[in-house]
Structure formats: C-alpha cells, structure tokens
Design a protein around this motif. Structure first.
Motif, PDB file in Angstrom:
ATOM      1  N   LEU A  83     -31.331   7.151  36.255  1.00  0.00           N
ATOM      2  CA  LEU A  83     -30.357   6.069  36.089  1.00  0.00           C
ATOM      3  C   LEU A  83     -29.566   5.845  37.372  1.00  0.00           C
ATOM      4  O   LEU A  83     -29.216   4.710  37.703  1.00  0.00           O
ATOM      5  CB  LEU A  83     -29.406   6.391  34.930  1.00  0.00           C
ATOM      6  N   VAL A  84     -29.275   6.927  38.084  1.00  0.00           N
ATOM      7  CA  VAL A  84     -28.565   6.793  39.362  1.00  0.00           C
ATOM      8  C   VAL A  84     -29.379   5.948  40.328  1.00  0.00           C
ATOM      9  O   VAL A  84     -28.870   4.999  40.946  1.00  0.00           O
ATOM     10  CB  VAL A  84     -28.271   8.183  39.963  1.00  0.00           C
ATOM     11  N   ILE A  85     -30.655   6.260  40.473  1.00  0.00           N
ATOM     12  CA  ILE A  85     -31.516   5.525  41.403  1.00  0.00           C
ATOM     13  C   ILE A  85     -31.695   4.087  40.955  1.00  0.00           C
ATOM     14  O   ILE A  85     -31.689   3.156  41.777  1.00  0.00           O
ATOM     15  CB  ILE A  85     -32.880   6.226  41.536  1.00  0.00           C
ATOM     16  N   GLN A  86     -31.851   3.865  39.665  1.00  0.00           N
ATOM     17  CA  GLN A  86     -32.046   2.505  39.164  1.00  0.00           C
ATOM     18  C   GLN A  86     -30.842   1.613  39.466  1.00  0.00           C
ATOM     19  O   GLN A  86     -30.998   0.413  39.687  1.00  0.00           O
ATOM     20  CB  GLN A  86     -32.314   2.536  37.658  1.00  0.00           C
ATOM     21  N   ASN A  87     -29.653   2.179  39.463  1.00  0.00           N
ATOM     22  CA  ASN A  87     -28.453   1.381  39.715  1.00  0.00           C
ATOM     23  C   ASN A  87     -28.123   1.268  41.198  1.00  0.00           C
ATOM     24  O   ASN A  87     -27.396   0.351  41.589  1.00  0.00           O
ATOM     25  CB  ASN A  87     -27.254   1.992  38.985  1.00  0.00           C
ATOM     26  N   LEU A  88     -28.620   2.170  42.006  1.00  0.00           N
ATOM     27  CA  LEU A  88     -28.329   2.124  43.437  1.00  0.00           C
ATOM     28  C   LEU A  88     -29.354   1.337  44.226  1.00  0.00           C
ATOM     29  O   LEU A  88     -29.091   0.913  45.348  1.00  0.00           O
ATOM     30  CB  LEU A  88     -28.239   3.540  44.002  1.00  0.00           C
ATOM     31  N   THR A  89     -30.537   1.147  43.668  1.00  0.00           N
ATOM     32  CA  THR A  89     -31.590   0.439  44.383  1.00  0.00           C
ATOM     33  C   THR A  89     -32.218  -0.601  43.470  1.00  0.00           C
ATOM     34  O   THR A  89     -31.964  -0.651  42.272  1.00  0.00           O
ATOM     35  CB  THR A  89     -32.691   1.416  44.852  1.00  0.00           C
ATOM     36  N   GLY A  90     -33.055  -1.425  44.039  1.00  0.00           N
ATOM     37  CA  GLY A  90     -33.792  -2.412  43.257  1.00  0.00           C
ATOM     38  C   GLY A  90     -32.963  -3.642  42.964  1.00  0.00           C
ATOM     39  O   GLY A  90     -31.856  -3.846  43.476  1.00  0.00           O
ATOM     40  N   GLU A  91     -33.497  -4.466  42.091  1.00  0.00           N
ATOM     41  CA  GLU A  91     -32.832  -5.715  41.752  1.00  0.00           C
ATOM     42  C   GLU A  91     -31.623  -5.445  40.866  1.00  0.00           C
ATOM     43  O   GLU A  91     -31.624  -4.572  40.016  1.00  0.00           O
ATOM     44  CB  GLU A  91     -33.818  -6.637  41.024  1.00  0.00           C
ATOM     45  N   GLY A  92     -30.590  -6.248  41.076  1.00  0.00           N
ATOM     46  CA  GLY A  92     -29.384  -6.112  40.267  1.00  0.00           C
ATOM     47  C   GLY A  92     -28.667  -4.802  40.480  1.00  0.00           C
ATOM     48  O   GLY A  92     -28.096  -4.238  39.549  1.00  0.00           O
ATOM     49  N   GLN A  93     -28.732  -4.274  41.700  1.00  0.00           N
ATOM     50  CA  GLN A  93     -28.112  -2.984  41.966  1.00  0.00           C
ATOM     51  C   GLN A  93     -26.608  -3.046  41.733  1.00  0.00           C
ATOM     52  O   GLN A  93     -25.941  -4.008  42.064  1.00  0.00           O
ATOM     53  CB  GLN A  93     -28.414  -2.540  43.400  1.00  0.00           C
ATOM     54  N   VAL A  94     -26.105  -1.998  41.124  1.00  0.00           N
ATOM     55  CA  VAL A  94     -24.678  -1.885  40.831  1.00  0.00           C
ATOM     56  C   VAL A  94     -24.206  -0.585  41.475  1.00  0.00           C
ATOM     57  O   VAL A  94     -24.346   0.495  40.887  1.00  0.00           O
ATOM     58  CB  VAL A  94     -24.415  -1.885  39.313  1.00  0.00           C
ATOM     59  N   ILE A  95     -23.689  -0.698  42.698  1.00  0.00           N
ATOM     60  CA  ILE A  95     -23.342   0.490  43.473  1.00  0.00           C
ATOM     61  C   ILE A  95     -22.278   1.315  42.761  1.00  0.00           C
ATOM     62  O   ILE A  95     -22.361   2.544  42.692  1.00  0.00           O
ATOM     63  CB  ILE A  95     -22.850   0.098  44.880  1.00  0.00           C
ATOM     64  N   GLY A  96     -21.277   0.664  42.209  1.00  0.00           N
ATOM     65  CA  GLY A  96     -20.183   1.386  41.555  1.00  0.00           C
ATOM     66  C   GLY A  96     -20.663   2.180  40.359  1.00  0.00           C
ATOM     67  O   GLY A  96     -20.306   3.354  40.190  1.00  0.00           O
ATOM     68  N   VAL A  97     -21.490   1.558  39.518  1.00  0.00           N
ATOM     69  CA  VAL A  97     -22.000   2.250  38.330  1.00  0.00           C
ATOM     70  C   VAL A  97     -22.933   3.388  38.735  1.00  0.00           C
ATOM     71  O   VAL A  97     -22.866   4.493  38.180  1.00  0.00           O
ATOM     72  CB  VAL A  97     -22.719   1.257  37.400  1.00  0.00           C
ATOM     73  N   GLY A  98     -23.794   3.129  39.714  1.00  0.00           N
ATOM     74  CA  GLY A  98     -24.686   4.184  40.182  1.00  0.00           C
ATOM     75  C   GLY A  98     -23.910   5.369  40.758  1.00  0.00           C
ATOM     76  O   GLY A  98     -24.262   6.526  40.512  1.00  0.00           O
ATOM     77  N   SER A  99     -22.845   5.078  41.500  1.00  0.00           N
ATOM     78  CA  SER A  99     -22.024   6.159  42.061  1.00  0.00           C
ATOM     79  C   SER A  99     -21.300   6.913  40.949  1.00  0.00           C
ATOM     80  O   SER A  99     -21.176   8.147  41.011  1.00  0.00           O
ATOM     81  CB  SER A  99     -21.020   5.581  43.050  1.00  0.00           C
ATOM     82  N   ALA A 100     -20.825   6.195  39.936  1.00  0.00           N
ATOM     83  CA  ALA A 100     -20.165   6.859  38.807  1.00  0.00           C
ATOM     84  C   ALA A 100     -21.137   7.787  38.083  1.00  0.00           C
ATOM     85  O   ALA A 100     -20.782   8.915  37.714  1.00  0.00           O
ATOM     86  CB  ALA A 100     -19.595   5.818  37.844  1.00  0.00           C
ATOM     87  N   LEU A 101     -22.377   7.336  37.883  1.00  0.00           N
ATOM     88  CA  LEU A 101     -23.384   8.187  37.249  1.00  0.00           C
ATOM     89  C   LEU A 101     -23.694   9.399  38.117  1.00  0.00           C
ATOM     90  O   LEU A 101     -23.911  10.504  37.596  1.00  0.00           O
ATOM     91  CB  LEU A 101     -24.647   7.379  36.992  1.00  0.00           C
ATOM     92  N   ALA A 102     -23.711   9.209  39.442  1.00  0.00           N
ATOM     93  CA  ALA A 102     -23.965  10.331  40.343  1.00  0.00           C
ATOM     94  C   ALA A 102     -22.839  11.363  40.256  1.00  0.00           C
ATOM     95  O   ALA A 102     -23.092  12.573  40.261  1.00  0.00           O
ATOM     96  CB  ALA A 102     -24.112   9.829  41.772  1.00  0.00           C
ATOM     97  N   VAL A 103     -21.600  10.895  40.156  1.00  0.00           N
ATOM     98  CA  VAL A 103     -20.468  11.823  40.037  1.00  0.00           C
ATOM     99  C   VAL A 103     -20.536  12.555  38.698  1.00  0.00           C
ATOM    100  O   VAL A 103     -20.275  13.767  38.622  1.00  0.00           O
ATOM    101  CB  VAL A 103     -19.136  11.058  40.177  1.00  0.00           C
ATOM    102  N   ILE A 104     -20.891  11.852  37.629  1.00  0.00           N
ATOM    103  CA  ILE A 104     -21.033  12.504  36.323  1.00  0.00           C
ATOM    104  C   ILE A 104     -22.112  13.578  36.387  1.00  0.00           C
ATOM    105  O   ILE A 104     -21.936  14.697  35.867  1.00  0.00           O
ATOM    106  CB  ILE A 104     -21.358  11.454  35.242  1.00  0.00           C
ATOM    107  N   LEU A 105     -23.224  13.260  37.031  1.00  0.00           N
ATOM    108  CA  LEU A 105     -24.298  14.241  37.178  1.00  0.00           C
ATOM    109  C   LEU A 105     -23.831  15.447  37.984  1.00  0.00           C
ATOM    110  O   LEU A 105     -24.170  16.598  37.658  1.00  0.00           O
ATOM    111  CB  LEU A 105     -25.503  13.585  37.847  1.00  0.00           C
ATOM    112  N   LEU A 106     -23.042  15.204  39.033  1.00  0.00           N
ATOM    113  CA  LEU A 106     -22.516  16.299  39.850  1.00  0.00           C
ATOM    114  C   LEU A 106     -21.607  17.204  39.033  1.00  0.00           C
ATOM    115  O   LEU A 106     -21.724  18.439  39.078  1.00  0.00           O
ATOM    116  CB  LEU A 106     -21.753  15.731  41.049  1.00  0.00           C
ATOM    117  N   VAL A 107     -20.716  16.599  38.256  1.00  0.00           N
ATOM    118  CA  VAL A 107     -19.787  17.389  37.439  1.00  0.00           C
ATOM    119  C   VAL A 107     -20.547  18.175  36.375  1.00  0.00           C
ATOM    120  O   VAL A 107     -20.290  19.374  36.159  1.00  0.00           O
ATOM    121  CB  VAL A 107     -18.729  16.472  36.797  1.00  0.00           C
TER     122      VAL A 107
END
Length: 319
Positions: A276-300
C-alpha cells in the motif's frame, strides 16, 4: 692505623606499580589511527543517515502534508488527515493489517520451527551434511523477486508444477493458486517459508556450534534424554540467537513486499502494508501524504514489538 671496611650497598628491589596504576595508562592514538577510526565510524554512520534516517524523518514530515510530489511550493499542511483517511476511509488498510499479522504468525509458528528442525537434524554430523546445508540455504541467496518468479512457475494454473503433480493442469478443476483470493495468501506464505526457513537454519546452526559440549555431557550424566537436553539445556543457552531470530522474523513479516508484488502487485487477497505504501507513493494518482502516513504506521508497527521484546529480554538478563 685501623682500616675500616665499608659493606657494599645492597640494592633494594623496587616495588611493582599497583595494577590500578598500570590500567590507568591509556595508549594515545596516533594521527593515522584517529583518521582510520574516524573513517570506519563516520562513513557507515553517514551512509545510514543518508539512506535511512533522513528519508525516515522526511516521511514523517510528509505524512502531515498534502503534496502531489511535483512542486515543493504545492506542499500544504494536513494535520492528521492522512492518518484518519488511512484508518477510516481507505478500504485496503485493515485487510493489509490482517494479512501482515497472518504473515507474522505463519513465519513464527511454521517457518521458524522448520528452520530450527533443519538445524538440529544437520547438526547430528550426518553424512553429506554440507551438501544438505547448501541445498536448504540456496533460496536465501536468491532475491525475493526471483523467489516469486520461481513459485509462479510452481503455482501456474495450466502449466504449473503443482497442478501437474495433482493431475489437474489444463482442466476446469485446476486450482488457480495465485488468482484465487482464498488461497493465494497461503501460497505466497509457502513461498516465503521456502526462503525464510533456510535463513533461520543457518543462524541456529551457528548457535548450536557455539554450545559448550560440557553442557550436553552434564545433562546426559543427569539422565536427560535427547529431547530434554535440547529443550532444557541447549535451547535456553541459545538466548542471543533467539533474540536475533525473533527480531528478524518480525522484520521479515512486516516488510514482505517482493513476492506478493511479483504475483499480482499486492491485490485480490494479497494486500500488505508495504504494498500500500508503494501504491500510494508511485504510479497514477499518487498520494504522497497518505503513502508517507502508511509508511510511518508500518515503521511504528515494526518498532513497537521489537523494542518491547528487547527491553523485556535485557531487563530479565540484568536480573
């Protein structure tokens, strides 16, 4: 006239310097030594900071913003909206959490015990043990992308090895191991176990080789059988290895990405947080903020169980 004889002077041996005084003598590093030490510490630290910590901090900052990833001037503060959206309004989020938990449980209860069993069997000095170790360790040397490709050949519906062995290849009753959302997660877990078990085997083999033989001899003298010796003497003595393996298993379960992405890009029953992180950070309709939020959740989610386990383990060791 009486001659007086003077006795020769007796040399008094010097008392040795106390041990504390000798231990206080610290060798000063020369200029070249300081340069080498600085490079050995500074270069890895710099690489770690550039490739890990700085991107991590930037991801944390971007998770509180709205940004299309093009112009820095377009960055807008968003507060916790990205986190709220991910948790409440993003449909794949909770299935991905569930799949990551299943992945972790499967590796912990199936893959890791298989690796331990292989290590115990190969530690018995059986004939050809080096060959068996190489065979079981071979998947570890492959990238996870290659592992995914190999298992695609095994799971293919019409030409796959598994359906050919079952005699269903090319028939309407053939199982679509990678396309059926009811079984593809378990198929991916088997593929992941193929690699993970070999890695765990090598770590436990190293731990078994480091066990003092006198421990086993003492257990045998006390009348313990092989199973009792292993679970009551050998396995507890491998605590450092067990700590490493617990941390590795958690990390492997939460960062799983390559296999499911090769299979179907992490969709149709194979949703994972990393995908989900990669899908939101790359490709069409990328949502950098949501992808970064998912990455932080994964980190925690990754750090909390690891830190909790390590703190409890080291506190118990101090006691």
């Amino acid at each position: 006239m009486t001659r007086t004889t003077v006795p020769p002077a007796v040399a008094v041996p010097e008392e040795p310097a106390p041990a504390g005084a000798r231990s206080r003598r610290v060798r000063r590093l020369s200029g070249p030594d300081r340069l080498v030490l600085g490079l050995m510490v500074g270069v890895p630290t710099l690489i770690q900071a550039v490739l890990v910590w700085i991107p991590t901090l930037l991801s944390v900052g971007l998770s509180f913003t709205r940004w299309n990833g093009l112009e820095l001037a377009d960055i807008e503060p968003a507060g916790v909206d990205n986190y709220s959206y991910a948790v409440h309004d993003y449909p794949p989020f909770w299935p991905a959490i569930a799949h990551n938990v299943i992945w972790l449980v499967f590796l912990a209860l199936v893959a890791t015990p298989i690796g331990l069993l292989l290590a115990v069997l190969l530690d018995q000095k059986i004939r050809g043990t080096r060959l068996y170790q190489s065979i079981f360790f071979a998947p570890v040397m492959l990238s996870l992308v290659m592992v995914g490709i190999v298992w695609q050949l095994v799971y293919a519906r019409n030409e796959g090895l598994l359906n050919n062995l079952l005699g269903t290849a090319g028939t309407p009753g053939a199982t679509d191991w990678l396309g059926d959302s009811g079984v593809n997660l378990w198929a991916a877990l088997v593929a992941s176990t193929w690699r993970h078990a070999g890695y765990i085997m090598v770590l436990y083999l190293a731990g078994l080789k480091g066990i003092d033989p006198s421990l086993r001899e003492a257990a045998a003298i006390d009348g313990a059988n092989g199973r009792q010796t292993f679970f009551r003497v050998v396995f507890p003595a491998m605590r450092p290895i067990n700590i490493v393996i617990v941390v590795i298993t958690i990390i492997e379960a939460l960062r799983a990405f390559d296999i499911v992405y090769v299979i179907n890009k992490g969709t149709n029953g194979l949703e994972l947080l990393s995908v989900l992180v990669i899908q939101n950070l790359t490709g069409e309709g990328q949502v950098i903020g949501v992808g970064s939020a998912l990455a932080v959740i994964l980190l925690v989610v990754s750090l909390v169980p690891i830190v909790y386990y390590l703190v409890r383990t080291f506190r118990r060791a101090d006691r």
